[in-house]
Design a protein around this motif. Structure first.
Motif, PDB file in Angstrom:
ATOM      1  N   ASN A  83       0.854  -1.179   0.000  1.00 22.58           N
ATOM      2  CA  ASN A  83       0.000   0.000   0.000  1.00 22.58           C
ATOM      3  C   ASN A  83       0.897   1.238   0.000  1.00 22.58           C
ATOM      4  N   GLN A  84       0.662   2.118  -0.956  1.00 22.06           N
ATOM      5  CA  GLN A  84       1.497   3.304  -1.108  1.00 22.06           C
ATOM      6  C   GLN A  84       1.030   4.410  -0.165  1.00 22.06           C
ATOM      7  N   LEU A  85       2.000   5.061   0.461  1.00 16.94           N
ATOM      8  CA  LEU A  85       1.743   6.160   1.386  1.00 16.94           C
ATOM      9  C   LEU A  85       2.480   7.406   0.911  1.00 16.94           C
ATOM     10  N   VAL A  86       1.925   8.566   1.202  1.00 15.55           N
ATOM     11  CA  VAL A  86       2.540   9.826   0.797  1.00 15.55           C
ATOM     12  C   VAL A  86       2.250  10.868   1.868  1.00 15.55           C
ATOM     13  N   THR A 138       7.450   9.579   0.626  1.00 18.18           N
ATOM     14  CA  THR A 138       6.724   8.437   0.082  1.00 18.18           C
ATOM     15  C   THR A 138       7.216   7.160   0.738  1.00 18.18           C
ATOM     16  N   ASN A 140       6.207   2.569   0.888  1.00 17.14           N
ATOM     17  CA  ASN A 140       5.396   1.401   0.559  1.00 17.14           C
ATOM     18  C   ASN A 140       5.219   0.583   1.832  1.00 17.14           C
ATOM     19  N   LYS A 175      -0.236   9.345   4.537  1.00 16.97           N
ATOM     20  CA  LYS A 175      -1.608   8.950   4.244  1.00 16.97           C
ATOM     21  C   LYS A 175      -1.656   8.006   3.052  1.00 16.97           C
ATOM     22  N   ALA A 176      -2.725   7.208   3.012  1.00 13.59           N
ATOM     23  CA  ALA A 176      -2.981   6.316   1.886  1.00 13.59           C
ATOM     24  C   ALA A 176      -4.014   6.960   0.968  1.00 13.59           C
ATOM     25  N   ALA A 177      -4.453   6.197  -0.034  1.00 14.76           N
ATOM     26  CA  ALA A 177      -5.402   6.747  -1.003  1.00 14.76           C
ATOM     27  C   ALA A 177      -6.754   7.048  -0.371  1.00 14.76           C
ATOM     28  N   ASP A 178      -7.095   6.405   0.748  1.00 11.02           N
ATOM     29  CA  ASP A 178      -8.374   6.666   1.405  1.00 11.02           C
ATOM     30  C   ASP A 178      -8.340   7.884   2.310  1.00 11.02           C
ATOM     31  N   GLY A 179      -7.196   8.576   2.395  1.00 13.41           N
ATOM     32  CA  GLY A 179      -7.083   9.780   3.204  1.00 13.41           C
ATOM     33  C   GLY A 179      -6.781   9.546   4.669  1.00 13.41           C
ATOM     34  N   TYR A 182      -1.659   6.239   8.097  1.00 19.33           N
ATOM     35  CA  TYR A 182      -1.255   4.877   8.429  1.00 19.33           C
ATOM     36  C   TYR A 182       0.146   4.812   9.034  1.00 19.33           C
TER      37      TYR A 182
END
Length: 413
Positions: A83-86, A138, A140, A175-179, A182
């Motif tokens: 899961n990608q985080l940014v 960023t 993973n 954060k992940a794609a769901d906002g 994590y």
């Protein structure tokens, strides 16, 4: 009336298996408990399994593959995904190589917001710090990580900072794609590149505006995964190939036939193999047993060319039909040699410069070679006999492909 109710009850009970196929496992268990029965997982029902995928009755008769590899090296579980985080943060402690606040106003806004969160009033003041840089972080997050685990993060400058060497990333939510947040990253930034600058020359090695923080982020929230509850496992091949997928299914079926007395794997396409987990064994233990099975993997013949760097990668199964090749280069040399023209004595003339251009065109001896590549060693030897450089070999391979003599897929990057 009683007869009509009995018929309706029988019809309802007869439709329950069909309706239950679309329910969640929890709803199926509740439905079975309500009817006074014991829940039986339909994934283990032969009819349901047949609808899901077909298992071959016996091994296939494929020719031997190229390389013997373990299943874990050539395929991965579909549920085991990263899961990608940014995140956006600040790197402090730079030795005057940070963002210029005039060109990067968002850096100054971030500094003010950070200080206000720390209880320091910044109204009415102007920041002139040169040791702060705004960065994008960023990461993973691997599958099945729990809260408290540490992961690596990458840090990249988004302003006009010249170097992140010696800087420290302050607490940055990821954060992940769901906002949702994590992980949280913080730590010293390790930069492999450097910049040396003098009054008249500057030397840059690598990329000094990007770095890495090993184990710099702490996972605050784990991704929910129900791996042990899965009765069907899906393998995805890293390099899609029908032959490899069938060999994987055959290897798993041979093992499970001896271990559990049943064939459980079926190939779906060139990338996907579905496996039904036997009863009485956990999903983790079952996959640990089959991931070390050795299969003979196969890949299509392919030639990869990178014209920017002159890199050529030729696969082992690449073959070239018998062709004749002539390769020669034309060299044109232009030399400018202006000449000074003097006037004759007592002629009242002026000294002038007369342009003079010498053009010389040469063509080295072009050799005609017969190239026949039934195997990789013969192909490479034939290309070396032509005595051309990598850019010439790239042109030759493209010409052979256009002539239809290259029995492989030509990939240009």
């Amino acid at each position: 009336m009683m007869r009509l109710l009995a018929l309706l009850l029988a019809a309802t009970l007869g439709l329950q298996p069909a309706l239950a196929d679309g329910l969640t496992p929890k709803a199926k268990r509740d439905l079975a408990a309500k009817n006074g029965g014991v829940y039986d997982d339909p994934e283990y029902d032969p009819a349901t399994t047949t609808r899901m995928f077909r298992v071959s009755p016996g091994p296939s008769s494929l020719p031997p593959g190229q390389v013997a590899s373990r299943i874990k090296d050539i395929a991965q579980l579909q549920s085991s995904r990263d899961n990608q985080l940014v995140g956006y943060g600040l790197v402090i402690g730079l030795a005057g190589s940070g963002d210029s606040l005039r060109n990067s106003p968002f850096t100054e806004q971030s500094i003010r917001a950070m200080l206000e969160n720390l209880g320091i009033a910044t109204e009415g003041g102007s920041a002139r710090a040169k040791n702060v840089a705004a960065v994008i972080v960023t990461a993973n997050m691997p599958p099945y990580v729990q809260s408290g685990a540490r992961i690596d993060i990458d840090v990249s400058s988004m302003g006009d900072a010249t170097s992140l060497a010696g800087g420290t990333l302050i607490m940055t939510p990821l954060k992940a794609a769901d906002g949702e947040i994590y992980a949280v990253g913080q730590g010293a930034v390790i930069v492999s590149g450097f910049t040396a600058k003098g009054q008249a020359e500057q030397l840059t090695q690598g990329v000094p505006t990007a770095g890495r923080v090993p184990n710099g982020a702490i996972v605050e929230r784990s991704v929910k995964a129900e791996f042990d509850d899965q009765s069907t496992l899906t393998l995805q091949l890293r390099n899609p190939d029908f032959s490899t997928a069938i060999r994987i299914a055959d290897a798993i079926n041979d093992y499970t036939s001896q271990r559990f007395g049943m064939r459980v794997a079926g190939e779906r396409d060139s990338r996907t193999v579905q496996i039904r987990r036997p009863k009485g064994v956990s999903a983790a233990r079952f996959y640990a047993e089959i991931e070390n099975l050795v299969v003979e993997s196969d890949t299509p013949a392919r030639v990869v060319i990178d014209e920017r760097t002159g890199t050529i990668v030729i696969g082992n199964d690449v073959k070239i039909s018998r062709v004749a090749i002539s390769h020669g280069t034309l060299t044109v040399r232009i030399t400018e040699a202006p000449r000074v023209v003097q006037p004759e004595p007592f002629s009242k003339g002026e000294t002038a410069v007369e342009p003079f251009t010498a053009i010389d065109a040469t063509r080295p001896d072009a050799r005609v070679a017969v190239l026949d590549g039934p195997d990789l060693q013969t192909l490479v030897s034939g290309l070396n006999r032509l005595g051309v450089k990598p850019d010439g070999i790239i042109a030759i391979l493209q010409g052979i492909k256009s002539a239809g003599a290259l029995q492989a897929d030509l990939v240009l990057q």
